[in-house]
Design a protein around this motif. Structure first.
Motif, PDB file in Angstrom:
ATOM      1  N   LEU A 117     -12.978   2.502   5.084  1.00 20.22           N
ATOM      2  CA  LEU A 117     -13.275   1.099   4.829  1.00 20.22           C
ATOM      3  C   LEU A 117     -13.867   0.427   6.071  1.00 20.22           C
ATOM      4  CD1 LEU A 117     -10.060  -0.037   2.889  1.00 20.22           C
ATOM      5  CD2 LEU A 117     -12.229   0.784   1.935  1.00 20.22           C
ATOM      6  N   SER A 118     -14.560  -0.671   5.848  1.00 25.95           N
ATOM      7  CA  SER A 118     -15.074  -1.472   6.961  1.00 25.95           C
ATOM      8  C   SER A 118     -13.900  -1.972   7.805  1.00 25.95           C
ATOM      9  CB  SER A 118     -15.869  -2.667   6.428  1.00 25.95           C
ATOM     10  OG  SER A 118     -17.024  -2.239   5.750  1.00 25.95           O
TER      11      SER A 118
ATOM     12  N   VAL B 282     -20.678   6.594   8.633  1.00 27.53           N
ATOM     13  CA  VAL B 282     -21.187   5.962   7.407  1.00 27.53           C
ATOM     14  C   VAL B 282     -20.547   4.581   7.241  1.00 27.53           C
ATOM     15  CG1 VAL B 282     -21.447   6.200   4.908  1.00 27.53           C
ATOM     16  CG2 VAL B 282     -21.396   8.245   6.355  1.00 27.53           C
ATOM     17  N   PRO B 283     -21.347   3.527   7.071  1.00 24.24           N
ATOM     18  CA  PRO B 283     -20.793   2.182   6.895  1.00 24.24           C
ATOM     19  C   PRO B 283     -19.794   2.129   5.745  1.00 24.24           C
ATOM     20  CG  PRO B 283     -23.162   2.065   7.223  1.00 24.24           C
ATOM     21  CD  PRO B 283     -22.817   3.518   7.065  1.00 24.24           C
ATOM     22  N   GLY B 284     -18.746   1.304   5.909  1.00 29.82           N
ATOM     23  CA  GLY B 284     -17.698   1.251   4.902  1.00 29.82           C
ATOM     24  C   GLY B 284     -17.910   0.231   3.808  1.00 29.82           C
TER      25      GLY B 284
ATOM     26  N   ILE C  99      -8.571   5.385   8.635  1.00 37.97           N
ATOM     27  CA  ILE C  99      -7.688   4.380   8.037  1.00 37.97           C
ATOM     28  C   ILE C  99      -7.156   3.460   9.128  1.00 37.97           C
ATOM     29  CG2 ILE C  99      -5.536   4.040   6.746  1.00 37.97           C
ATOM     30  CD1 ILE C  99      -6.002   7.024   5.785  1.00 37.97           C
ATOM     31  N   ASP C 100      -7.218   2.161   8.883  1.00 35.11           N
ATOM     32  CA  ASP C 100      -6.634   1.186   9.800  1.00 35.11           C
ATOM     33  C   ASP C 100      -5.125   1.216   9.606  1.00 35.11           C
ATOM     34  OD1 ASP C 100      -5.674  -1.068  11.124  1.00 35.11           O
ATOM     35  OD2 ASP C 100      -7.424  -2.289  10.635  1.00 35.11           O
ATOM     36  N   ALA C 101      -4.397   1.779  10.571  1.00 32.55           N
ATOM     37  CA  ALA C 101      -2.944   1.939  10.442  1.00 32.55           C
ATOM     38  C   ALA C 101      -2.197   0.614  10.540  1.00 32.55           C
ATOM     39  CB  ALA C 101      -2.433   2.909  11.511  1.00 32.55           C
TER      40      ALA C 101
ATOM     41  N   ALA D 244      -7.840  -0.352  -2.023  1.00 36.55           N
ATOM     42  CA  ALA D 244      -9.268  -0.113  -1.783  1.00 36.55           C
ATOM     43  C   ALA D 244      -9.487   1.222  -1.084  1.00 36.55           C
ATOM     44  CB  ALA D 244      -9.853  -1.247  -0.947  1.00 36.55           C
ATOM     45  N   ALA D 245      -8.634   1.543  -0.101  1.00 35.91           N
ATOM     46  CA  ALA D 245      -8.763   2.814   0.611  1.00 35.91           C
ATOM     47  C   ALA D 245      -8.528   3.986  -0.334  1.00 35.91           C
ATOM     48  CB  ALA D 245      -7.777   2.869   1.777  1.00 35.91           C
ATOM     49  N   SER D 246      -7.550   3.854  -1.209  1.00 39.08           N
ATOM     50  CA  SER D 246      -7.237   4.933  -2.155  1.00 39.08           C
ATOM     51  C   SER D 246      -8.382   5.160  -3.136  1.00 39.08           C
ATOM     52  CB  SER D 246      -5.956   4.593  -2.926  1.00 39.08           C
ATOM     53  OG  SER D 246      -4.865   4.448  -2.047  1.00 39.08           O
ATOM     54  N   GLU D 247      -9.004   4.093  -3.591  1.00 45.41           N
ATOM     55  CA  GLU D 247     -10.131   4.223  -4.525  1.00 45.41           C
ATOM     56  C   GLU D 247     -11.306   4.932  -3.861  1.00 45.41           C
ATOM     57  OE1 GLU D 247     -10.817   0.215  -5.723  1.00 45.41           O
ATOM     58  OE2 GLU D 247      -9.391   0.312  -7.398  1.00 45.41           O
ATOM     59  N   TYR D 248     -11.592   4.554  -2.618  1.00 45.01           N
ATOM     60  CA  TYR D 248     -12.694   5.185  -1.884  1.00 45.01           C
ATOM     61  C   TYR D 248     -12.386   6.666  -1.640  1.00 45.01           C
ATOM     62  CZ  TYR D 248     -16.409   5.559   1.683  1.00 45.01           C
ATOM     63  OH  TYR D 248     -17.528   5.924   2.406  1.00 45.01           O
ATOM     64  N   LEU D 249     -11.154   6.942  -1.215  1.00 46.34           N
ATOM     65  CA  LEU D 249     -10.757   8.330  -0.959  1.00 46.34           C
ATOM     66  C   LEU D 249     -10.773   9.145  -2.250  1.00 46.34           C
ATOM     67  CD1 LEU D 249      -9.704  10.484   0.978  1.00 46.34           C
ATOM     68  CD2 LEU D 249      -7.397   9.587   0.617  1.00 46.34           C
TER      69      LEU D 249
END
Length: 261
Positions: free
Chosen positions: A65-66, A117-119, A141-143, A152-157
């Protein structure tokens, strides 16, 4: 072999050559040239395929993600500096270089092709442009800000792990938990478990949709079992990093595991 048998063998070989010559002469010139061209083309294609297989991939993709810190990691790998932080990238950072930590080594070292790659959601399709030559994918991932962005991170992954190229080529994926130097950062084990839970929800919801409504190229997990990354056909591992402080040893280890120096 005695002289008599050798003579008989020579006679048989001469007869075979004469018959072959007569057969070739009966073939129309156009058909003969076509047959020769086909044989040469087949040989050429086999050579090209062999060369492509022999050429080792050296591209590592930084995705996520961005705001997850991909660009800072890119500069740490290349320059050994965070460049005092960066703004959100709208174009891929694409460069081939020897990792900064390896520049002092005297022996010849293989450079790595790193693509940041841009997020932004509109720019994520650019990942597909590099997948065919990827030796590995790093999903950053931003911890710190993980929980507000877990969906959103899960959908992208999920989209990455179900891509045909990733599954067929078994491209290894590193889930890199960045910004772990912050006191409020979540642990990598917590992040892994939460991602697995969210992907399980996504998997369940997407299986209820018709195939016309989803873009998944492959399904994830094992039917009847809760999802875990160990079920993926490609290897998925989890690591930690701090782009700002330069603590990226686990990231470099992943890179050199899949792009040999």
């Amino acid at each position: 072999m005695d002289t008599e048998k050798l003579g008989q063998l020579k006679i048989q070989m001469q007869q075979f050559l004469n018959e072959a010559q007569q057969f070739v002469q009966t073939i129309p010139t156009r058909d003969l040239f076509a047959a020769i061209s086909l044989v040469l083309l087949t040989v050429l294609m086999l050579l090209v395929v062999r060369l492509v297989k022999r050429r080792k991939l050296n591209t590592i993709l930084l995705t996520g993600l961005s705001g997850s810190g991909k660009t800072v990691l890119f500069y740490q790998l290349r320059d050994g500096s965070s460049h005092k932080g960066t703004v959100t990238s709208m174009e891929p950072n694409d460069d081939t270089f020897i990792l900064h930590s390896e520049t002092s080594k005297k022996r010849k070292i293989k450079p790595v092709h790193i693509v940041d790659v841009p997020g932004h959601s509109r720019l994520r399709p650019k990942v597909d442009e590099f997948l065919f030559r990827a030796a590995g994918i790093v999903f950053v991932i931003d911890a710190v800000e993980f929980l507000p962005n877990v969906r959103a991170a899960s959908e992208y992954l999920f989209d990455i792990l179900t891509k045909a190229t990733v599954v067929k080529k078994k491209i290894p994926v590193l889930l890199l938990c960045n910004k772990v130097e912050k006191v409020t950062a979540h642990s990598k084990d917590f992040i892994r478990k939460q991602l697995e839970k969210e992907i399980e929800k996504l998997r369940a919801s997407r299986t209820t949709l018709s195939s016309a409504d989803i873009n998944d190229e492959y399904t994830l997990g094992v039917p009847g079992e809760a999802f875990s990354f160990s079920q993926c056909l490609n290897k998925v591992t989890v690591a930690e990093a701090s782009g700002l402080t330069g603590d990226i040893s686990q990231l470099k280890q992943f890179i050199r595991e899949h792009v040999k120096a």
